[in-house]
Write a protein that holds these residues in place. Structure first.
Motif, mmCIF file in Angstrom:
data_model
loop_
_atom_site.group_PDB
_atom_site.id
_atom_site.type_symbol
_atom_site.label_atom_id
_atom_site.label_comp_id
_atom_site.label_asym_id
_atom_site.label_seq_id
_atom_site.Cartn_x
_atom_site.Cartn_y
_atom_site.Cartn_z
ATOM 1 N N MET A 1 0.830 -1.207 0.000
ATOM 2 C CA MET A 1 0.000 0.000 0.000
ATOM 3 C C MET A 1 0.861 1.252 0.000
ATOM 4 O O MET A 1 0.575 2.220 -0.696
ATOM 5 N N THR A 2 1.961 1.256 0.776
ATOM 6 C CA THR A 2 2.768 2.454 0.866
ATOM 7 C C THR A 2 3.475 2.781 -0.437
ATOM 8 O O THR A 2 3.896 3.904 -0.646
ATOM 9 N N SER A 3 3.607 1.790 -1.327
ATOM 10 C CA SER A 3 4.257 2.063 -2.601
ATOM 11 C C SER A 3 3.308 2.699 -3.604
ATOM 12 O O SER A 3 3.738 3.163 -4.663
ATOM 13 N N GLY A 4 2.028 2.731 -3.306
ATOM 14 C CA GLY A 4 1.073 3.366 -4.202
ATOM 15 C C GLY A 4 -0.301 2.737 -4.109
ATOM 16 O O GLY A 4 -0.531 1.779 -3.362
ATOM 17 N N ILE A 5 -1.244 3.289 -4.873
ATOM 18 C CA ILE A 5 -2.591 2.749 -4.922
ATOM 19 C C ILE A 5 -2.587 1.571 -5.889
ATOM 20 O O ILE A 5 -2.217 1.734 -7.055
ATOM 21 N N PRO A 6 -2.956 0.381 -5.460
ATOM 22 C CA PRO A 6 -2.919 -0.781 -6.345
ATOM 23 C C PRO A 6 -3.721 -0.567 -7.621
ATOM 24 O O PRO A 6 -4.840 -0.052 -7.597
ATOM 25 N N PHE A 38 -3.943 17.315 5.103
ATOM 26 C CA PHE A 38 -2.826 17.306 6.051
ATOM 27 C C PHE A 38 -3.162 16.348 7.189
ATOM 28 O O PHE A 38 -4.312 16.317 7.638
ATOM 29 N N PRO A 39 -2.190 15.610 7.683
ATOM 30 C CA PRO A 39 -0.786 15.483 7.272
ATOM 31 C C PRO A 39 -0.594 14.232 6.410
ATOM 32 O O PRO A 39 0.091 13.286 6.812
ATOM 33 N N GLN A 40 -1.195 14.222 5.253
ATOM 34 C CA GLN A 40 -1.282 13.014 4.445
ATOM 35 C C GLN A 40 -0.721 13.220 3.046
ATOM 36 O O GLN A 40 -0.150 14.268 2.740
ATOM 37 N N THR A 41 -0.884 12.213 2.215
ATOM 38 C CA THR A 41 -0.540 12.254 0.800
ATOM 39 C C THR A 41 -1.738 11.724 0.020
ATOM 40 O O THR A 41 -2.781 11.400 0.602
ATOM 41 N N HIS A 42 -1.551 11.556 -1.284
ATOM 42 C CA HIS A 42 -2.629 11.028 -2.123
ATOM 43 C C HIS A 42 -3.107 9.657 -1.667
ATOM 44 O O HIS A 42 -4.211 9.234 -2.001
ATOM 45 N N ALA A 193 0.305 2.974 6.394
ATOM 46 C CA ALA A 193 -0.123 4.287 5.929
ATOM 47 C C ALA A 193 0.414 5.374 6.840
ATOM 48 O O ALA A 193 0.909 6.406 6.376
ATOM 49 N N ARG A 194 0.330 5.146 8.140
ATOM 50 C CA ARG A 194 0.849 6.133 9.090
ATOM 51 C C ARG A 194 2.330 6.380 8.842
ATOM 52 O O ARG A 194 2.789 7.527 8.815
ATOM 53 N N GLY A 195 3.078 5.309 8.655
ATOM 54 C CA GLY A 195 4.506 5.450 8.411
ATOM 55 C C GLY A 195 4.786 6.234 7.140
ATOM 56 O O GLY A 195 5.714 7.052 7.095
ATOM 57 N N ALA A 196 3.986 5.991 6.099
ATOM 58 C CA ALA A 196 4.169 6.711 4.845
ATOM 59 C C ALA A 196 3.864 8.195 5.019
ATOM 60 O O ALA A 196 4.593 9.053 4.497
ATOM 61 N N TYR A 197 2.819 8.507 5.770
ATOM 62 C CA TYR A 197 2.475 9.910 5.989
ATOM 63 C C TYR A 197 3.570 10.626 6.776
ATOM 64 O O TYR A 197 3.973 11.741 6.431
ATOM 65 N N ARG A 202 8.147 14.470 7.219
ATOM 66 C CA ARG A 202 9.512 14.780 7.665
ATOM 67 C C ARG A 202 10.290 15.506 6.585
ATOM 68 O O ARG A 202 11.121 16.363 6.878
ATOM 69 N N ASP A 203 10.031 15.148 5.334
ATOM 70 C CA ASP A 203 10.768 15.716 4.205
ATOM 71 C C ASP A 203 10.125 16.996 3.669
ATOM 72 O O ASP A 203 10.598 17.536 2.664
ATOM 73 N N ALA A 204 9.073 17.475 4.320
ATOM 74 C CA ALA A 204 8.308 18.585 3.738
ATOM 75 C C ALA A 204 7.966 19.672 4.754
ATOM 76 O O ALA A 204 7.038 20.441 4.533
ATOM 77 N N ILE A 205 8.704 19.773 5.834
ATOM 78 C CA ILE A 205 8.338 20.730 6.882
ATOM 79 C C ILE A 205 8.265 22.162 6.358
ATOM 80 O O ILE A 205 7.255 22.851 6.567
#
Length: 292
Positions: A1-6, A38-42, A193-197, A202-205
């Motif tokens: 899941m963390t690599s993308g939407i299947p 926030f604090p998420q991604t797609h 998912a939490r880890g991916a978010y 961390r890389d976008a503060i």
């Protein structure tokens, strides 16, 4: 899941000014663009996107400054203005072959979607906003001790430097607090998912703070100018929110009704992360909107 939407295909799509957006696309049919909060991604749209892809072309970008999209340095108030981010979305859809598209956003993505609807009415056919108020109205209803719920808005509204340093001292604690506090069903955001978010945040503060800083300045000015001109959303609009009106003492449907003539306003018992906590409900609301 963390690599993308299947089942979705990934692209880096240039949208202008040297910015490219990491974008997942899937399905076929009329286009629907889904914007994360926030604090998420797609990835927050993974359940909803899979359902809508049965009969729509679904486009899920990371917003500028988030996830794997480009994060330009903040060179002025417009770098992360919602007007700029909305223009990104329109350019993205056009680059993928869609001059007109439906648009749904959650949280920060809903503010971008709202601005896109006002600025680009010929492009946006339908609009859904999840769990926000327009920026101008958000600040109007925040007062007294009830404003404590939005403490992060005030922190990230400060001039560059201090908020970035404070958040960088323990970013997982800062961003993780919102995932913990805003979800009524924590299991809806599994460890992957939490880890991916958290890794993405961390890389976008600096860019995340710049996004919020814009909402205490230039975004308010843009909304105020549209209110003064009487600009309204021309397309069918659906809003799904927690019952913040009851909690903070305002009429949420009336606030949205001032901006949208063709409005359907719904409250939900799900938590803030409703696309993950209650995806079937959100799919139903989006399908109702798309049928209007």
């Amino acid at each position: 899941m963390t690599s993308g939407i299947p089942g979705f295909t990934y692209h880096r799509v240039p949208v202008g000014d040297g910015v490219a957006l990491n974008t997942a696309t899937g399905g076929s049919g009329p286009a629907v663009v889904l914007l994360h909060g926030f604090p998420q991604t797609h990835l927050m749209w993974r359940h909803v996107a899979a359902e809508l892809a049965a009969d729509h072309t679904v486009i899920c970008p990371d917003l500028r400054g988030y996830g794997a999209s480009d994060k330009p340095a903040e060179t002025g108030p417009d770098t992360y203005a919602k007007r700029t981010m909305a223009a990104d979305v329109v350019a993205l859809a056009r680059a993928l072959g869609h001059e007109r598209f439906a648009l749904a956003g959650h949280d920060r993505g809903a503010l971008v979607a709202f601005r896109a609807g006002l600025d680009h009415p010929a492009a946006v056919t339908h609009l859904a906003c999840l769990d926000v108020l327009p920026t101008l109205d958000m600040w109007d209803v925040m007062h007294g001790v009830s404003a404590a719920v939005g403490w992060h808005l005030y922190l990230m509204a400060q001039p560059p430097g201090l908020p970035e340093k404070m958040i960088a001292a323990d970013p997982d604690a800062f961003f993780g607090a919102f995932l913990d506090q805003w979800a009524k069903d924590p299991e809806a955001i599994p460890a992957e998912a939490r880890g991916a978010y958290l890794a993405a945040c961390r890389d976008a503060i600096p860019s995340i703070v710049a996004d919020y800083r814009a909402s205490a300045g230039v975004d308010v000015a843009h909304d105020a100018a549209d209110r003064a001109r009487g600009t309204r959303l021309r397309m069918p609009v659906t809003v799904v929110q927690q019952d913040w009106g009851a909690a903070l003492g305002y009429d949420a449907a009336a606030v949205w009704g001032a901006w949208a003539g063709d409005l359907r306003h719904h409250t939900t018992t799900a938590g803030h992360f409703m696309a993950e906590e209650a995806p079937a409900e959100i799919v139903e609301r989006l399908r109702e909107l798309l049928a209007r």
